[in-house]
Motif scaffolding. Structure first.
Motif: not given
Length: 475
Positions: A115-123
């Protein structure tokens, strides 16, 4: 002659944009919450002229849940595939991927549940290691204003550790609501571009570290200053084939939603400088000269074979709701919530940010109610209603106007400055204003939409013929 552009380059609700370049082509995607299809893919050759080429999510949310679903995405190209990571705050970090940005895309895969995991970005780093950074939604997680980094399986199947808090903005003077991170590597250093301060008054910061796990030092690189561009932040850094750097970000404009601006970007003393010395620019030279004009579609003649890519439903559609036939859109007058803000069976598109006039022709066959709606937290519509053997033109508190059964009526809306709406209708004597003016309102983290709907017991059908959006106004 050098072609120039004027901000915003996408003057409608293209919320939380991220952008990449692959070869000579630029691609952009945005958040869509519970709308279906979601995650539109836009294409450009110059960062100014954009067209919609597809969607990365074509099903998923059965109910209208304002502010839920697909939050801010990140778009990347790695190992010959396009990847979009997004957070669903009630599910976790998800990803979809495709060999071709037009699709088909894989079904959403949960990389990290929670819950509440937002705005991810990979590298994906040069040594083969993969990472994903994300923010937190206080409404679900109880915390925000911090960024967490995970090691990730190179195939993006799962995270590999419990995560490391790499930036705690509660420890940074003046910071609040740090979110929307975009993770990059340049000249051996790791960079997190992240907005803070909230969508209406915030700014864009960047963070730099020699190790991906930090420690990170920060700098504010874009803020309103003396301009009229409030809250300039949350977007993506991209370069051109010739090596110039640019930053695309949104500005919150209330009922118009989050419109997209383009800022020149340069590197000085090891840090990016955006816009005009850190303030947004109003205009400038087009980044790649010679591109063809283009803009996301708005009008639709319903000639098929499918709906235009500008359309989306408020939630997962049932195939029985609609049909394209003989150059018309036919919507069944289906049952559902009386309140159109809660109704999945509303077909909508983004409200243009410039004054415009919208018209469509409507015929109502059988019992029901149908029309053209402008919908945000509140809504109003112009349309037809039929019960038994009586058909009337309706619009807000206006006294219903009798219309002969089977009559085709033009209904429309003139969208003026500040998103003030004047509804229009033509029952045979020419287009005229009807009802009281309506002030369009934003929705939950989205702008208002222009929508078509049909409601009833399932016995009636609304037939729409050509949906036209004309810039400016008509008399």
């Amino acid at each position: 002659m050098t072609a120039t552009y004027r901000n915003p380059v996408l003057n409608a609700d293209w919320s939380d944009p991220d952008v990449i370049r692959v070869g000579d082509d630029f691609y952009l995607t945005v958040s869509t919450f519970t709308k279906v299809p979601g995650l539109p893919i836009l294409h450009s050759r110059d960062l100014v002229n954009w067209t919609i080429i597809g969607h990365a999510v074509t099903s998923g949310y059965a109910d209208v849940r304002p502010g839920c679903g697909v939050w801010a995405p990140s778009l990347r190209h790695h190992d010959g595939r396009f990847w979009i990571f997004y957070g669903d705050p009630d599910v976790g970090i998800c990803q979809v991927n495709a060999a071709d940005p037009r699709g088909p895309w894989t079904a959403p895969h949960v990389v990290k549940p929670g819950l509440g995991l937002i705005d991810p970005c990979p590298l994906w780093d040069e040594d083969g290691q993969a990472y994903v950074v994300h923010g937190w939604a206080k409404s679900r997680a109880g915390v925000n204003n911090r960024l967490t980094l995970h090691r990730m399986a190179p195939d993006a199947s799962a995270v590999l550790d419990e995560g490391t808090l790499v930036i705690d903005a509660d420890l940074l003077p003046g910071y609040r609501t740090l979110e929307g991170p975009k993770l990059y590597k340049r000249d051996g250093a790791y960079w997190i571009f992240a907005p803070a301060g909230g969508v209406e008054q915030g700014w864009q910061s960047v963070f730099r570290a020699e190790s991906i796990f930090g420690p990170y030092e920060d700098r504010i690189v874009l803020e309103q200053g003396g301009t009229d561009v409030n809250g300039p932040h949350q977007g993506g850094w991209v370069n051109t084939p010739s090596g110039e750097h640019w930053f695309m970000h949104f500005q919150d404009r209330g009922p118009y939603g989050r419109v997209v601006h383009l800022q020149p970007m340069a590197w000085e003393d090891g840090w990016p400088v955006m816009g005009d010395k850190g303030e947004p620019v109003l205009e400038g030279p087009v980044p790649v000269q010679g591109g063809a004009p283009g803009e996301p579609a708005t009008s639709d003649d319903f000639a098929g074979p499918a709906l235009g890519l500008q359309w989306s439903w408020q939630a997962e559609p049932d195939p029985s709701w609609w049909e394209l036939r003989d150059g018309t859109l036919r919507l069944a007058c289906v049952e559902g919530p009386e309140d159109l803000t809660e109704r999945p069976a509303v077909l909508g598109q983004r409200l243009p940010g410039d004054p415009c006039t919208v018209t469509t022709s409507l015929t109502l066959a059988g019992d029901g109610r149908a029309g053209l709606v402008v919908l945000g937290f509140t809504y109003a519509f112009a349309g037809l209603e039929r019960t038994g053997d009586k058909t009337v033109l309706v619009c807000g508190d206006m006294e219903p106007v009798p219309v002969e059964d089977g009559t085709t009526v033009t209904v429309g809306a003139r969208i003026g400055d500040g998103a003030l709406v004047t509804f229009l209708a033509d029952t045979g004597e020419g287009l005229r204003e009807i009802g009281a003016p309506f002030q369009a309102t934003q929705g939950r983290w989205v702008g208002a939409v222009l929508g078509l709907f049909a409601a009833g017991s399932g016995t009636g059908q609304a037939i729409f013929d050509t949906f036209t959006v004309q810039r400016g106004s008509i008399q």
